[in-house]
Motif scaffolding. Sequence first.
Motif, PDB file in Angstrom:
ATOM      1  N   ALA A  98     -11.921 -21.184  36.973  1.00  0.00           N
ATOM      2  CA  ALA A  98     -10.650 -21.908  36.839  1.00  0.00           C
ATOM      3  C   ALA A  98     -10.536 -23.007  37.887  1.00  0.00           C
ATOM      4  CB  ALA A  98      -9.482 -20.932  36.959  1.00  0.00           C
ATOM      5  N   ALA A  99     -11.007 -22.738  39.106  1.00  0.00           N
ATOM      6  CA  ALA A  99     -10.947 -23.739  40.165  1.00  0.00           C
ATOM      7  C   ALA A  99     -11.825 -24.940  39.847  1.00  0.00           C
ATOM      8  CB  ALA A  99     -11.374 -23.115  41.498  1.00  0.00           C
ATOM      9  N   ALA A 100     -13.025 -24.685  39.334  1.00  0.00           N
ATOM     10  CA  ALA A 100     -13.963 -25.770  39.036  1.00  0.00           C
ATOM     11  C   ALA A 100     -13.511 -26.584  37.824  1.00  0.00           C
ATOM     12  CB  ALA A 100     -15.358 -25.204  38.802  1.00  0.00           C
ATOM     13  N   ILE A 101     -12.978 -25.914  36.820  1.00  0.00           N
ATOM     14  CA  ILE A 101     -12.608 -26.595  35.573  1.00  0.00           C
ATOM     15  C   ILE A 101     -11.257 -27.299  35.697  1.00  0.00           C
ATOM     16  CG2 ILE A 101     -11.954 -26.199  33.163  1.00  0.00           C
ATOM     17  CD1 ILE A 101     -14.048 -23.917  33.147  1.00  0.00           C
ATOM     18  N   SER A 102     -10.281 -26.628  36.304  1.00  0.00           N
ATOM     19  CA  SER A 102      -8.904 -27.134  36.296  1.00  0.00           C
ATOM     20  C   SER A 102      -8.358 -27.488  37.667  1.00  0.00           C
ATOM     21  CB  SER A 102      -7.978 -26.086  35.661  1.00  0.00           C
ATOM     22  OG  SER A 102      -8.407 -25.729  34.369  1.00  0.00           O
ATOM     23  N   ASN A 104      -7.145 -25.454  39.562  1.00  0.00           N
ATOM     24  CA  ASN A 104      -5.976 -24.584  39.722  1.00  0.00           C
ATOM     25  C   ASN A 104      -6.329 -23.205  39.185  1.00  0.00           C
ATOM     26  OD1 ASN A 104      -3.539 -23.283  39.872  1.00  0.00           O
ATOM     27  ND2 ASN A 104      -2.357 -24.910  38.905  1.00  0.00           N
ATOM     28  N   SER A 105      -6.445 -22.237  40.093  1.00  0.00           N
ATOM     29  CA  SER A 105      -6.777 -20.872  39.682  1.00  0.00           C
ATOM     30  C   SER A 105      -5.593 -19.925  39.848  1.00  0.00           C
ATOM     31  CB  SER A 105      -7.954 -20.349  40.525  1.00  0.00           C
ATOM     32  OG  SER A 105      -7.593 -20.261  41.899  1.00  0.00           O
ATOM     33  N   THR A 106      -4.408 -20.472  40.106  1.00  0.00           N
ATOM     34  CA  THR A 106      -3.252 -19.641  40.462  1.00  0.00           C
ATOM     35  C   THR A 106      -2.312 -19.351  39.298  1.00  0.00           C
ATOM     36  OG1 THR A 106      -1.955 -21.580  41.139  1.00  0.00           O
ATOM     37  CG2 THR A 106      -3.304 -20.517  42.819  1.00  0.00           C
ATOM     38  N   LEU A 107      -2.633 -19.835  38.104  1.00  0.00           N
ATOM     39  CA  LEU A 107      -1.790 -19.540  36.940  1.00  0.00           C
ATOM     40  C   LEU A 107      -2.228 -18.192  36.374  1.00  0.00           C
ATOM     41  CD1 LEU A 107      -1.731 -23.096  35.346  1.00  0.00           C
ATOM     42  CD2 LEU A 107       0.080 -21.988  36.673  1.00  0.00           C
ATOM     43  N   VAL A 108      -1.761 -17.125  37.028  1.00  0.00           N
ATOM     44  CA  VAL A 108      -2.265 -15.771  36.778  1.00  0.00           C
ATOM     45  C   VAL A 108      -1.146 -14.835  36.364  1.00  0.00           C
ATOM     46  CG1 VAL A 108      -3.590 -13.850  37.735  1.00  0.00           C
ATOM     47  CG2 VAL A 108      -3.961 -16.159  38.611  1.00  0.00           C
ATOM     48  N   VAL A 109      -1.423 -14.023  35.350  1.00  0.00           N
ATOM     49  CA  VAL A 109      -0.570 -12.893  34.993  1.00  0.00           C
ATOM     50  C   VAL A 109      -1.321 -11.629  35.373  1.00  0.00           C
ATOM     51  CG1 VAL A 109       0.517 -11.601  33.124  1.00  0.00           C
ATOM     52  CG2 VAL A 109       0.583 -14.100  33.106  1.00  0.00           C
ATOM     53  N   GLN A 110      -0.709 -10.779  36.188  1.00  0.00           N
ATOM     54  CA  GLN A 110      -1.326  -9.520  36.597  1.00  0.00           C
ATOM     55  C   GLN A 110      -0.884  -8.421  35.653  1.00  0.00           C
ATOM     56  OE1 GLN A 110      -3.640  -8.892  39.215  1.00  0.00           O
ATOM     57  NE2 GLN A 110      -3.764  -7.013  38.023  1.00  0.00           N
ATOM     58  N   GLY A 111      -1.817  -7.890  34.907  1.00  0.00           N
ATOM     59  CA  GLY A 111      -1.487  -6.863  33.929  1.00  0.00           C
ATOM     60  C   GLY A 111      -1.234  -5.510  34.569  1.00  0.00           C
ATOM     61  N   THR A 112      -0.084  -4.917  34.244  1.00  0.00           N
ATOM     62  CA  THR A 112       0.262  -3.570  34.685  1.00  0.00           C
ATOM     63  C   THR A 112       1.027  -2.891  33.557  1.00  0.00           C
ATOM     64  OG1 THR A 112       2.454  -4.157  35.576  1.00  0.00           O
ATOM     65  CG2 THR A 112       0.564  -4.414  37.058  1.00  0.00           C
ATOM     66  N   ALA A 113       1.370  -1.630  33.774  1.00  0.00           N
ATOM     67  CA  ALA A 113       2.174  -0.926  32.769  1.00  0.00           C
ATOM     68  C   ALA A 113       3.563  -1.552  32.645  1.00  0.00           C
ATOM     69  CB  ALA A 113       2.298   0.548  33.148  1.00  0.00           C
ATOM     70  N   GLY A 114       3.999  -2.291  33.678  1.00  0.00           N
ATOM     71  CA  GLY A 114       5.318  -2.912  33.638  1.00  0.00           C
ATOM     72  C   GLY A 114       5.330  -4.343  33.161  1.00  0.00           C
ATOM     73  N   THR A 115       4.179  -4.892  32.805  1.00  0.00           N
ATOM     74  CA  THR A 115       4.118  -6.265  32.303  1.00  0.00           C
ATOM     75  C   THR A 115       4.801  -6.347  30.935  1.00  0.00           C
ATOM     76  OG1 THR A 115       2.018  -6.622  33.446  1.00  0.00           O
ATOM     77  CG2 THR A 115       2.587  -8.176  31.718  1.00  0.00           C
ATOM     78  N   THR A 116       5.635  -7.358  30.764  1.00  0.00           N
ATOM     79  CA  THR A 116       6.359  -7.538  29.507  1.00  0.00           C
ATOM     80  C   THR A 116       5.930  -8.837  28.831  1.00  0.00           C
ATOM     81  OG1 THR A 116       8.200  -8.757  30.498  1.00  0.00           O
ATOM     82  CG2 THR A 116       8.341  -6.343  30.507  1.00  0.00           C
ATOM     83  N   GLU A 117       6.436  -9.021  27.611  1.00  0.00           N
ATOM     84  CA  GLU A 117       6.130 -10.241  26.860  1.00  0.00           C
ATOM     85  C   GLU A 117       6.638 -11.483  27.583  1.00  0.00           C
ATOM     86  OE1 GLU A 117       6.932 -11.959  22.346  1.00  0.00           O
ATOM     87  OE2 GLU A 117       7.020  -9.794  22.740  1.00  0.00           O
ATOM     88  N   ASP A 118       7.717 -11.324  28.339  1.00  0.00           N
ATOM     89  CA  ASP A 118       8.259 -12.451  29.104  1.00  0.00           C
ATOM     90  C   ASP A 118       7.241 -12.990  30.110  1.00  0.00           C
ATOM     91  OD1 ASP A 118      10.558 -12.038  27.726  1.00  0.00           O
ATOM     92  OD2 ASP A 118      11.713 -11.229  29.409  1.00  0.00           O
ATOM     93  N   HIS A 119       6.411 -12.097  30.651  1.00  0.00           N
ATOM     94  CA  HIS A 119       5.446 -12.517  31.665  1.00  0.00           C
ATOM     95  C   HIS A 119       4.373 -13.435  31.102  1.00  0.00           C
ATOM     96  CE1 HIS A 119       6.986  -8.798  33.741  1.00  0.00           C
ATOM     97  NE2 HIS A 119       6.981  -9.657  34.748  1.00  0.00           N
ATOM     98  N   ILE A 120       4.155 -13.407  29.785  1.00  0.00           N
ATOM     99  CA  ILE A 120       3.130 -14.279  29.215  1.00  0.00           C
ATOM    100  C   ILE A 120       3.726 -15.387  28.340  1.00  0.00           C
ATOM    101  CG2 ILE A 120       1.332 -12.527  29.282  1.00  0.00           C
ATOM    102  CD1 ILE A 120       1.725 -12.087  26.325  1.00  0.00           C
ATOM    103  N   LYS A 121       5.033 -15.344  28.116  1.00  0.00           N
ATOM    104  CA  LYS A 121       5.674 -16.418  27.356  1.00  0.00           C
ATOM    105  C   LYS A 121       6.684 -17.157  28.227  1.00  0.00           C
ATOM    106  CE  LYS A 121       4.996 -14.856  22.604  1.00  0.00           C
ATOM    107  NZ  LYS A 121       5.651 -14.504  21.320  1.00  0.00           N
ATOM    108  N   TYR A 122       7.897 -16.663  28.316  1.00  0.00           N
ATOM    109  CA  TYR A 122       8.920 -17.350  29.107  1.00  0.00           C
ATOM    110  C   TYR A 122      10.080 -16.392  29.360  1.00  0.00           C
ATOM    111  CZ  TYR A 122      11.122 -17.724  24.529  1.00  0.00           C
ATOM    112  OH  TYR A 122      11.665 -17.426  23.308  1.00  0.00           O
ATOM    113  N   SER A 123      10.903 -16.761  30.326  1.00  0.00           N
ATOM    114  CA  SER A 123      12.148 -16.037  30.588  1.00  0.00           C
ATOM    115  C   SER A 123      13.224 -17.076  30.903  1.00  0.00           C
ATOM    116  CB  SER A 123      11.966 -15.046  31.745  1.00  0.00           C
ATOM    117  OG  SER A 123      11.535 -15.710  32.912  1.00  0.00           O
ATOM    118  N   TRP A 124      14.388 -16.596  31.325  1.00  0.00           N
ATOM    119  CA  TRP A 124      15.515 -17.512  31.536  1.00  0.00           C
ATOM    120  C   TRP A 124      16.104 -17.337  32.922  1.00  0.00           C
ATOM    121  CZ3 TRP A 124      16.231 -21.119  27.873  1.00  0.00           C
ATOM    122  CH2 TRP A 124      15.736 -20.857  26.591  1.00  0.00           C
TER     123      TRP A 124
END
Length: 372
Positions: A98-102, A104-124
């Motif tokens: 990600a660093a070499a291509i973009s 920017n390697s910091t656009l990361v979602v950390q998957g856990t049992a508490g990860t929701t759809e908002d974490h990969i789409k959007y929230s308010w």
Amino acid sequence: MTDMLRAPAEVKYADELDWLESIDTGPKPFSWRLSPRMVRLFVLGSERADGLDRPVAQKWFGDRSFVERSIVTLASDRGLLLIGDPGTGKSWLAELLAAAISRNSTLVVQGTAGTTEDHIKYSWNVSMVIAKGQSPDSLIPSPIMTAMQRGVIGRFEELTRTTSDVQDALISILSEKYVSIPELKDDSINTVFAQPGFSIIATANSRDRGVNDLSSALKRRFNFVRIPVVTNKKSEAEIVRFRTVELLRRHEIELDVPPTLLDILLQSFADLRTAAASATSDDEKLESSLSTAEQIGVLEDAILHSQFFGDRSLRADTLARSLVGSLARRSPEDLAILNKYWHGTVEKRSKQEAGEWEGFLSGGREAIATLS
């Protein structure tokens, strides 16, 4: 970098990336900052045959074909899934790519049992919604949506730790390449389309099989690259040395790791892996995955202990105590396995080879006795 506990790869290697970009004449897919050849060179390091004016250090140690397949996948419209045992360098490879291509390697979602759809789409932003209603200004895009808008690489760590609902939300993103925002009524702003260059690098732990298995529909959206455990002693020694140099530099410690102690560490992990492979039940295996990353952790622990509570020189007994302390996670199972190894293998080697093995034997025995 001095103000960061851990700088991302694009910051840590900014000077090198700038230089590679300045000499790069190869074709670049989409919005890539470097050509595929330069991305590979950045990750795997340069060779004399490359004819460069300055050397480029190797940053990830593994088979060249894994890196090339990963780069080719990202140049297509498919996602990349890096899968393997813990500590095999999946996340580090994803960050470097990600660093070499973009850059920017910091656009990361950390998957856990508490990860929701908002974490990969959007929230308010709730306060803004209450004050002014739902609008683009009150929208909080996820890292994945931000990557889509910018046409860069987004990362998703530990994909199989998330629930099936969250995984299913990725299917439309990977196949349709857009996210709908039905709360916004204006047709011109209620859909976010991925820009050219967008892709996702996901990682999955092969030991999590059965936790939240990927659906066949999601699997079809990814190209799989399996990263094996490094078992070649030469390659493993290179990885440990590379990470140790970074550790010493970060802590501003001047210390030479004796080659004999590094050999003992590598041999111990190799012996314990062999024992785990021949075990007939989980109770006869250490809970640790015995990965290269855990070797680095053992060495880091021993170095820091020597620096703060010793005479600032790494000794075999300190290394042994760090190894036992790091690997003895279950009591009494892990302690029994380590005790058997120390009495059956380490004691034998200390008699045959003497030297540092004697200190390693005594330090390990002491640590096991303290924990028992």
